[in-house]
Design a protein around this motif. Structure first.
Motif, PDB file in Angstrom:
ATOM      1  N   ALA A   1      -3.187   1.851  -8.241  1.00 36.41           N
ATOM      2  CA  ALA A   1      -3.664   3.315  -7.904  1.00 36.41           C
ATOM      3  C   ALA A   1      -2.201   4.244  -7.844  1.00 36.41           C
ATOM      4  N   TYR A   2      -1.226   3.617  -7.163  1.00 32.58           N
ATOM      5  CA  TYR A   2      -0.238   4.534  -7.036  1.00 32.58           C
ATOM      6  C   TYR A   2       0.438   4.727  -8.522  1.00 32.58           C
TER       7      TYR A   2
ATOM      8  N   LYS B   1       0.905  -1.206   0.068  1.00 34.60           N
ATOM      9  CA  LYS B   1      -0.057  -0.139   0.080  1.00 34.60           C
ATOM     10  C   LYS B   1       0.945   1.234  -0.121  1.00 34.60           C
TER      11      LYS B   1
ATOM     12  N   MET C   1      -3.355   3.420  -0.904  1.00 36.65           N
ATOM     13  CA  MET C   1      -3.827   2.865  -2.203  1.00 36.65           C
ATOM     14  C   MET C   1      -2.736   1.750  -2.767  1.00 36.65           C
TER      15      MET C   1
ATOM     16  N   GLU D   1      -3.386   7.411   2.364  1.00 35.56           N
ATOM     17  CA  GLU D   1      -4.722   6.785   1.731  1.00 35.56           C
ATOM     18  C   GLU D   1      -4.568   5.249   1.681  1.00 35.56           C
TER      19      GLU D   1
END
Length: 199
Positions: free
Chosen positions: A57-58, A47, A53, A51
């Motif tokens: 998403a990163y 992660k 992510m 947030e």
């Protein structure tokens, strides 16, 4: 004067958020007399940022940031290639170099003669930032598991490492270079803990 105060506050933040390493289960007894370890890196639960992510998403965030900076699509492809290289090579090399420098138990990847595997599960990364004189170190949190190579379900020792800082004195412009320093710091702290416990 204001700049000096700001530098001091950033330094203080780094000290407050220093790395914490804690044994979750098991002990170090099985490492007494061992000469080598196998290493495996695991990014499957990674992660990013506060947030939390996921990796997809990163990567999407990096693409968006590159577009916002009016850089070409080639810049994003270069970044993505560097990210994959860093995960598969640079982070591993930094961890190994630091580990082997600080303990007599030699660690390597794909070691067929090692009895135990050190599994480094990356759980969280804050990449930090660089802006010339001002910069923020990266932070890296991992779970370090020592398992029997013949029976990986047998976890002999589990250690939680939180917020290992990644940077140097002058700052590192590249995110992945900062993150790799976090792996080096994690390995150094772990190796010193091993040496202390198995004396």
């Amino acid at each position: 004067m204001k700049k000096l105060l700001l530098v001091f506050l950033i330094f203080l933040t780094g000290v407050v958020c220093a790395q914490k390493m804690k044994v979750i289960s098991g002990n170090f007894d099985f490492l007494k007399g061992e000469k080598e370890l196998d290493l495996q890196m695991d990014y499957s639960h990674i992660k990013f940022y506060k947030e939390n992510m996921d990796e997809a998403a990163y990567i999407a965030k990096q693409e968006k940031d590159i577009q916002k900076a009016n850089k070409s699509p080639e810049e994003f492809q270069a970044w993505k290639k560097d990210w994959e290289y860093s995960k598969n090579t640079q982070f591993v090399d930094k961890f190994l170099a630091s580990m082997n420098k600080n303990t007599d138990i030699k660690t390597s990847v794909d070691n067929p003669s090692a009895k135990y595997t050190l599994l480094v599960e990356t759980v969280w990364i804050y990449p930090g930032w660089f802006a010339g004189v001002m910069n923020q170190p990266s932070k890296l949190s991992t779970v370090l598991k020592f398992v029997e190579k013949s029976d990986p379900s047998n976890v002999l020792l589990e250690i939680e490492s939180k917020n290992a800082p990644g940077d140097n004195f002058v700052g590192l412009p590249n995110n992945n270079d900062r993150i790799s320093e976090g792996y080096a710091k994690t390995a150094k702290t772990l190796a010193r803990m091993i040496e202390k416990k198995i004396k």
